[in-house]
Design a protein around this motif. Structure first.
Motif, PDB file in Angstrom:
ATOM      1  N   ILE A 109     -39.326-107.954 -40.068  1.00  0.00           N
ATOM      2  CA  ILE A 109     -39.569-106.767 -40.896  1.00  0.00           C
ATOM      3  C   ILE A 109     -38.242-106.334 -41.509  1.00  0.00           C
ATOM      4  CG2 ILE A 109     -40.212-104.323 -40.863  1.00  0.00           C
ATOM      5  CD1 ILE A 109     -42.245-105.006 -38.690  1.00  0.00           C
ATOM      6  N   ARG A 110     -38.302-105.976 -42.776  1.00  0.00           N
ATOM      7  CA  ARG A 110     -37.092-105.566 -43.495  1.00  0.00           C
ATOM      8  C   ARG A 110     -37.233-104.116 -43.951  1.00  0.00           C
ATOM      9  NH1 ARG A 110     -35.255-106.060 -49.001  1.00  0.00           N
ATOM     10  NH2 ARG A 110     -37.191-107.157 -49.533  1.00  0.00           N
ATOM     11  N   LEU A 111     -36.285-103.290 -43.555  1.00  0.00           N
ATOM     12  CA  LEU A 111     -36.217-101.895 -43.971  1.00  0.00           C
ATOM     13  C   LEU A 111     -34.980-101.684 -44.831  1.00  0.00           C
ATOM     14  CD1 LEU A 111     -36.833 -98.804 -43.793  1.00  0.00           C
ATOM     15  CD2 LEU A 111     -35.508 -98.792 -41.668  1.00  0.00           C
ATOM     16  N   ASP A 112     -35.184-101.115 -46.003  1.00  0.00           N
ATOM     17  CA  ASP A 112     -34.085-100.712 -46.883  1.00  0.00           C
ATOM     18  C   ASP A 112     -34.406 -99.312 -47.370  1.00  0.00           C
ATOM     19  OD1 ASP A 112     -32.156-100.287 -48.770  1.00  0.00           O
ATOM     20  OD2 ASP A 112     -32.517-102.129 -49.910  1.00  0.00           O
ATOM     21  N   ALA A 113     -34.025 -98.321 -46.557  1.00  0.00           N
ATOM     22  CA  ALA A 113     -34.408 -96.948 -46.849  1.00  0.00           C
ATOM     23  C   ALA A 113     -33.810 -96.452 -48.157  1.00  0.00           C
ATOM     24  CB  ALA A 113     -34.003 -96.041 -45.698  1.00  0.00           C
ATOM     25  N   THR A 139     -30.073 -92.889 -37.621  1.00  0.00           N
ATOM     26  CA  THR A 139     -28.759 -93.510 -37.473  1.00  0.00           C
ATOM     27  C   THR A 139     -28.418 -94.230 -38.776  1.00  0.00           C
ATOM     28  OG1 THR A 139     -29.116 -93.821 -35.108  1.00  0.00           O
ATOM     29  CG2 THR A 139     -27.404 -95.166 -36.153  1.00  0.00           C
ATOM     30  N   PRO A 140     -27.369 -93.844 -39.472  1.00  0.00           N
ATOM     31  CA  PRO A 140     -27.104 -94.386 -40.811  1.00  0.00           C
ATOM     32  C   PRO A 140     -27.109 -95.908 -40.886  1.00  0.00           C
ATOM     33  CG  PRO A 140     -25.684 -92.519 -40.402  1.00  0.00           C
ATOM     34  CD  PRO A 140     -26.404 -92.783 -39.105  1.00  0.00           C
ATOM     35  N   LYS A 141     -26.498 -96.587 -39.914  1.00  0.00           N
ATOM     36  CA  LYS A 141     -26.407 -98.048 -40.007  1.00  0.00           C
ATOM     37  C   LYS A 141     -27.755 -98.728 -39.866  1.00  0.00           C
ATOM     38  CE  LYS A 141     -25.429 -99.037 -35.110  1.00  0.00           C
ATOM     39  NZ  LYS A 141     -24.472 -99.649 -34.170  1.00  0.00           N
ATOM     40  N   LEU A 142     -28.759 -98.027 -39.300  1.00  0.00           N
ATOM     41  CA  LEU A 142     -30.080 -98.627 -39.140  1.00  0.00           C
ATOM     42  C   LEU A 142     -30.985 -98.421 -40.359  1.00  0.00           C
ATOM     43  CD1 LEU A 142     -30.928 -97.750 -35.417  1.00  0.00           C
ATOM     44  CD2 LEU A 142     -30.288 -99.985 -36.351  1.00  0.00           C
ATOM     45  N   LEU A 143     -30.532 -97.637 -41.319  1.00  0.00           N
ATOM     46  CA  LEU A 143     -31.362 -97.392 -42.498  1.00  0.00           C
ATOM     47  C   LEU A 143     -31.495 -98.625 -43.379  1.00  0.00           C
ATOM     48  CD1 LEU A 143     -30.163 -93.780 -43.358  1.00  0.00           C
ATOM     49  CD2 LEU A 143     -32.404 -94.463 -42.481  1.00  0.00           C
ATOM     50  N   THR A 144     -30.617 -99.585 -43.184  1.00  0.00           N
ATOM     51  CA  THR A 144     -30.790-100.924 -43.769  1.00  0.00           C
ATOM     52  C   THR A 144     -30.798-101.896 -42.600  1.00  0.00           C
ATOM     53  OG1 THR A 144     -29.611-100.293 -45.788  1.00  0.00           O
ATOM     54  CG2 THR A 144     -29.869-102.651 -45.343  1.00  0.00           C
TER      55      THR A 144
END
Length: 568
Positions: free
Chosen positions: A499-503, A391-396
């Motif tokens: 937790i921080r995700l920044d794909a 899901t694009p908005k969850l990639l950050t």
């Protein structure tokens, strides 16, 4: 041409030659087949316990016809077969065992070249790993995808719709009767998953690596043209033996870079990462997890589930891999193939017959689709994510963790109506890496908690040291390395940690200070091993981490020395 390898078995006019020839003659082979012609091994992973490979008996017969026609002597032999949907605890545990079986059969028997017949997820990479460690002329014939699944007049994809339907049942949006009705139409023929899962991904990459004849990837398992391709492959392997075109003369660093680029364009499985790393390791080719960034900006061209809406049968009819390779010409490097010609020869005459299935490079389905490599305090040696299935908005995303310490904990608690999670929670699963499960199963795409599924939530950020089926989808971070069982930072995560995700920027961080982590580390202990004997113990003792392909440390490289000692 130098003397054929098989002559050390069948060309001697002494006791040893007598024994080798005489016992083979018990099967009805006449004198003249031992006249020095190439002996071709047909390595077959057919098994009734591996439905994906159910058509390989027919393909083996076709390969034999081609070998005989070209003046060779075909001999079929079995190796263990890994039914991805059938074997417990996970087929990945046994991929390396298959590679050992293949390697020792090729080395120990008197063959000059080998045709690998495989299809189901782990059979193709396992066979290639074993063959690479012996380095004879080698070619692949894939099982081929099954026919499109059907449910209520619509196409359904193996794997991909299983996850969707399962979530619908859990959310109360699909009845069990309808669920079982879909099951009946899901798998309608022999062949591998007809989505762009791991099996079809590896078949596609085999073609991109130049290890099969063109069109190998997408021809349906039951299509007569696949049988024709098998026949022609039998002819080709004899040519390869006569021209001393061994596997290491086909596969180079360029070949693997082309496979990485191709995997992005087809929306291929995340499992391709771990398999390509392992195959390269057997050949001594330097390939790292970071190299998969080569595909990170490659556009998505193939509109197949789970990254799109069509299936492999549709991909075949649209033109298949030759069309994709033709579109990617500007991004591919010069590389040899089993034809003894550059890969671009595979694209000759390639014409797309359906641009809704295979998009043009200048008008792609998505602008960038390659697997992203993540690093940070939670994954110092790397992790991966497949943006095209997310899901694009969850990639950050930044959120609070909810931790499942192992797979049993997940299964026992995921449907708890009081589970303290919301759509912003980051689900974390431990204990599912190579050593931890053991075998690194496809459980990374954790189910959405039932309370959220009933509210319509269909995706969340999920993080683990596990793998994910190539047929699955979602914002799922996989292959976190080092794994939790090896004491990686994942082992220290607790519920409530941020937790921080920044794909996009390749970042995966655990927002906990080092002092706290040091305290946790002092109190951490790995789970007790589940196996104390046999292959599984050997695997746990020697398996390397995911960023190194999860091969076993003593299997790296090759041994191409001739076998000099007789067995009698």
């Amino acid at each position: 041409m130098k003397k054929l390898r098989s002559q050390d078995w069948y060309g001697k006019r002494d006791k040893d030659g007598f024994v080798h020839r005489s016992w083979m003659k018990s099967q009805g082979f006449p004198d003249h087949v031992f006249d020095g012609r190439p002996i071709i091994g047909i390595c077959n992973t057919w098994s009734e316990l591996t439905p994906c490979n159910g058509g390989l008996r027919i393909l083996a017969q076709a390969v034999k016809r081609g070998v005989w026609e070209a003046g060779g002597f075909p001999v079929e032999f079995p190796v263990i077969s890994l039914g991805e949907t059938q074997i417990k605890p996970t087929a990945m545990l046994y991929r390396n065992l298959l590679s050992m079986d293949v390697e020792e059969c090729i080395r120990g028997y008197g063959m000059d070249g080998v045709v690998l017949l495989g299809g189901c997820d782990k059979t193709t990479p396992g066979q290639l790993m074993g063959a690479a460690s012996v380095d004879l002329p080698t070619v692949v014939v894939s099982a081929g995808p099954m026919l499109n699944g059907k449910y209520r007049g619509q196409n359904i994809g193996s794997g991909t719709h299983v996850w969707k339907f399962s979530e619908d049942v859990r959310a109360g949006q699909m009845s069990m009767e309808d669920f079982l009705s879909a099951e009946a139409g899901n798998s309608r023929s022999a062949g591998v998953c007809m989505t762009m899962g791991t099996a079809s991904t590896m078949a596609s990459l085999v073609e991109a690596l130049g290890l099969s004849l063109p069109t190998n990837a997408a021809l349906p398992a039951v299509d007569a043209r696949r049988t024709t391709l098998a026949h022609l492959t039998g002819k080709q392997i004899v040519w390869m033996v006569h021209n001393e075109l061994c596997l290491s003369k086909v596969l180079t660093r360029n070949s693997f870079e082309n496979a990485i680029v191709t995997n992005a364009a087809i929306g291929g499985s995340t499992n391709a990462v771990i398999h390509l790393l392992a195959i390269a390791g057997r050949l001594g080719i330097q390939l790292s997890l970071e190299d998969f960034e080569l595909g990170s900006e490659i556009p998505l061209l193939v509109n197949c589930m789970p990254s799109g809406k069509y299936l492999m049968e549709d991909f075949c009819y649209a033109g298949g891999m030759p069309v994709v390779l033709n579109e990617l010409r500007a991004h591919l490097k010069a590389a040899n193939t089993i034809l003894g010609q550059d890969l671009m020869n595979y694209t000759k005459g390639a014409e797309c017959f359906n641009r809704e299935v295979i998009y043009a490079l200048n008008e792609p389905l998505k602008e960038s689709a390659g697997i992203k490599v993540l690093k940070g305090s939670l994954a110092p040696d790397g992790a991966i994510i497949k943006p095209s299935a997310a899901t694009p908005k969850l990639l950050t995303h930044e959120g609070s963790a909810y931790v499942f310490e192992n797979i049993e904990c997940l299964k026992n608690r995921i449907d708890d109506p009081n589970l303290p999670v919301d759509e912003n929670t980051v689900l974390v699963l431990k204990g599912c890496g190579p050593k931890g499960y053991p075998g690194m199963p496809e459980v990374g795409n954790m189910p959405i908690p039932k309370t959220l599924a009933q509210k319509g939530v269909r995706d969340m950020v999920r993080i683990s040291d596990a793998r994910m089926s190539g047929t699955a989808f979602g914002t799922v971070v996989l292959h976190v390395t080092p794994e939790s069982q090896a004491g990686g930072p994942l082992s220290l995560v607790q519920t409530g940690d941020i937790i921080r995700l920044d794909a996009q920027n390749g970042v995966l961080d655990l927002m906990v200070n080092e002092e706290t982590l040091t305290q946790r580390r002092a109190n951490w202990k790995p789970e007790e091993p589940r196996y104390s004997r046999g292959y599984a113990k050997m695997y746990v003792d020697h398996v390397m981490q995911a960023n190194l392909g999860a091969d076993m440390d003593f299997l790296l490289g090759s041994d191409t020395r001739p076998v000099t000692r007789e067995s009698h």
